[in-house]
Design a protein around this motif. Structure first.
Motif, PDB file in Angstrom:
ATOM      1  N   ARG A 270       0.956  -1.155  -0.248  1.00 10.28           N
ATOM      2  CA  ARG A 270      -0.280  -0.108   0.416  1.00 10.28           C
ATOM      3  C   ARG A 270       0.673   1.164  -0.077  1.00 10.28           C
ATOM      4  O   ARG A 270       2.015   0.798   0.776  1.00 10.28           O
ATOM      5  N   PRO A 271       0.532   2.483  -0.345  1.00 13.09           N
ATOM      6  CA  PRO A 271       1.555   3.416  -0.072  1.00 13.09           C
ATOM      7  C   PRO A 271       1.316   3.988   0.902  1.00 13.09           C
ATOM      8  O   PRO A 271       0.150   3.975   1.833  1.00 13.09           O
ATOM      9  N   PRO A 272       2.443   4.684   0.901  1.00  7.83           N
ATOM     10  CA  PRO A 272       2.578   5.709   2.007  1.00  7.83           C
ATOM     11  C   PRO A 272       1.013   6.834   2.428  1.00  7.83           C
ATOM     12  O   PRO A 272       1.596   7.130   1.362  1.00  7.83           O
ATOM     13  N   ARG A 273       1.316   6.742   3.583  1.00 11.99           N
ATOM     14  CA  ARG A 273       0.071   7.591   3.961  1.00 11.99           C
ATOM     15  C   ARG A 273       0.732   9.468   3.611  1.00 11.99           C
ATOM     16  O   ARG A 273       2.427   9.842   4.471  1.00 11.99           O
ATOM     17  N   SER A 274       0.362  10.388   3.206  1.00 12.50           N
ATOM     18  CA  SER A 274       0.616  11.894   3.216  1.00 12.50           C
ATOM     19  C   SER A 274       1.071  12.395   4.087  1.00 12.50           C
ATOM     20  O   SER A 274      -0.157  12.019   5.554  1.00 12.50           O
ATOM     21  N   PHE A 275       1.390  13.859   4.209  1.00  7.49           N
ATOM     22  CA  PHE A 275       1.896  14.422   5.666  1.00  7.49           C
ATOM     23  C   PHE A 275       0.510  15.235   5.712  1.00  7.49           C
ATOM     24  O   PHE A 275      -0.175  15.265   7.633  1.00  7.49           O
ATOM     25  N   ARG A 276      -0.856  15.704   5.142  1.00 10.35           N
ATOM     26  CA  ARG A 276      -1.954  15.680   5.316  1.00 10.35           C
ATOM     27  C   ARG A 276      -2.785  15.025   5.677  1.00 10.35           C
ATOM     28  O   ARG A 276      -3.298  15.587   7.171  1.00 10.35           O
ATOM     29  N   ALA A 277      -2.978  13.511   5.539  1.00  5.57           N
ATOM     30  CA  ALA A 277      -4.017  12.611   5.809  1.00  5.57           C
ATOM     31  C   ALA A 277      -3.186  12.874   7.560  1.00  5.57           C
ATOM     32  O   ALA A 277      -3.344  12.438   8.403  1.00  5.57           O
ATOM     33  N   HIS A 278      -1.610  12.185   7.877  1.00  3.63           N
ATOM     34  CA  HIS A 278      -1.409  11.998   8.708  1.00  3.63           C
ATOM     35  C   HIS A 278      -1.799  13.600   9.807  1.00  3.63           C
ATOM     36  O   HIS A 278      -1.984  13.072  11.145  1.00  3.63           O
ATOM     37  N   ALA A 279      -1.405  14.677   9.463  1.00  4.31           N
ATOM     38  CA  ALA A 279      -1.831  16.005  10.187  1.00  4.31           C
ATOM     39  C   ALA A 279      -3.331  15.529  10.531  1.00  4.31           C
ATOM     40  O   ALA A 279      -4.044  16.322  11.942  1.00  4.31           O
ATOM     41  N   GLU A 280      -4.189  15.361   9.475  1.00  3.84           N
ATOM     42  CA  GLU A 280      -6.180  15.559  10.024  1.00  3.84           C
ATOM     43  C   GLU A 280      -6.257  14.347  10.873  1.00  3.84           C
ATOM     44  O   GLU A 280      -6.917  14.992  11.517  1.00  3.84           O
ATOM     45  N   ARG A 281      -4.980  13.306  10.670  1.00  3.89           N
ATOM     46  CA  ARG A 281      -5.769  12.335  11.618  1.00  3.89           C
ATOM     47  C   ARG A 281      -5.325  12.711  13.594  1.00  3.89           C
ATOM     48  O   ARG A 281      -5.233  12.312  14.070  1.00  3.89           O
ATOM     49  N   GLU A 282      -3.555  12.968  13.606  1.00  4.98           N
ATOM     50  CA  GLU A 282      -3.085  13.591  14.430  1.00  4.98           C
ATOM     51  C   GLU A 282      -4.013  14.872  15.894  1.00  4.98           C
ATOM     52  O   GLU A 282      -3.905  15.712  16.509  1.00  4.98           O
ATOM     53  N   LEU A 283      -4.248  16.002  14.961  1.00  6.34           N
ATOM     54  CA  LEU A 283      -4.836  17.419  14.575  1.00  6.34           C
ATOM     55  C   LEU A 283      -5.892  17.661  14.305  1.00  6.34           C
ATOM     56  O   LEU A 283      -6.183  18.498  15.305  1.00  6.34           O
ATOM     57  N   ALA A 284      -6.324  17.666  13.367  1.00 10.41           N
ATOM     58  CA  ALA A 284      -7.718  17.801  13.334  1.00 10.41           C
ATOM     59  C   ALA A 284      -8.988  18.467  14.143  1.00 10.41           C
ATOM     60  O   ALA A 284      -8.810  17.227  14.928  1.00 10.41           O
TER      61      ALA A 284
END
Length: 284
Positions: A270-284
């Motif tokens: 599977r592809p690696p997670r993007s920084f935008r997706a990481h930030a949304e998961r951790e910070l949104a």
């Protein structure tokens, strides 16, 4: 993953409470693999056997290695010459029956380079089954317990000496997923694996994404190499290690980390997670 594969015995995870070690331990345990979670305080980890391990206390090596046939190696934190400690341990590990070793290094450090580069160079001569994971900078540096994250939270500022240089920031979850495959797949990688996310971003790009996700202004403030080194030493980091970290920033400014790889895709499917997706998961 299937623990019934009789080729997989018990994995010793060094640094089992750390950023990647905790995730590797959790993935192994969830997959039904036998795992020893090694840390200085023998912290209990769900699904794993907790064992005490301290790089600076060789008496902890034997009990931790007992009954293991593979090991995930997280180097001693803050050491500029980890080989002095790690190579005697690896000799002991081989003698104790460890067949496969997976080393966590850095995309900034090649085989034969400084710090973990010496261990990297030695690993293929010590074990027939091996891998060296060389991840880029962690996305968790901006969302976890790291000076960048603290600076963002308190001041809305990222301070680096990276200029406009770009980095293929990678999620620690993707590093852990790659590590588990390297530890458990029937065929060891026997390779140097540079691990990145899907995009190379500048710190200004990161600041823009953090601003959009959190709704709070974040900016990147550029420092010189000397300013960065002084900032690190003022934070209590030893002079030699601070100079090495500041030099890594300077190398980023010169383009050393402006790349992406397909390592996560190849190992995990599977592809690696993007920084935008990481930030949304951790910070949104």
């Amino acid at each position: 993953m299937n623990s019934t594969d009789n080729k997989v015995g018990t994995t010793l995870v060094i640094g089992a409470t750390g950023t990647t070690g905790s995730r590797v331990t959790a993935r192994l345990a969830t997959g039904g693999y036998r795992v020893k979670a090694a840390s200085r305080r023998a912290t209990t980890v769900a699904g794993a056997e907790a064992v005490r391990f301290d790089w600076h206390v060789p008496a902890t090596f034997g009990p931790a290695l007992d009954g293991t046939d593979r090991v995930y190696l997280v180097p001693p934190i803050g050491s500029t010459e980890p080989a002095d400690i790690m190579l005697p341990f690896l000799d002991q590990a081989r003698a104790a029956g460890v067949r496969r070793a997976v080393l966590l290094s850095s995309s900034a450090i090649p085989a034969g380079g400084p710090a973990t580069g010496v261990v990297h160079q030695a690993l293929p001569g010590l074990f027939e089954e091996w891998a060296v994971l060389r991840p880029s900078w962690f996305m968790q540096n901006f969302t976890g317990d790291h000076p960048h994250a603290h600076s963002v939270r308190t001041d809305g500022i990222l301070l680096t000496a990276t200029g406009e240089g770009r980095v293929g920031f990678v999620d620690a979850e993707d590093i852990a997923a790659a590590a588990v495959h390297a530890l458990t797949d029937p065929q060891a990688p026997n390779a140097d694996l540079v691990i990145t996310g899907p995009q190379a971003l500048s710190y200004a790009d990161v600041a823009t994404i953090l601003t959009r996700v959190t709704g709070r202004a974040v900016v990147h403030r550029q420092l010189t190499y000397e300013q960065m080194r002084e900032r690190l030493t003022a934070a209590g980091i030893p002079d030699e290690f601070a100079a090495m970290l500041a030099a890594m920033d300077r190398a980023i400014a010169d383009g050393a980390e402006d790349r992406t790889t397909d390592t996560v895709q190849r190992l995990t499917g599977r592809p690696p997670r993007s920084f935008r997706a990481h930030a949304e998961r951790e910070l949104a």
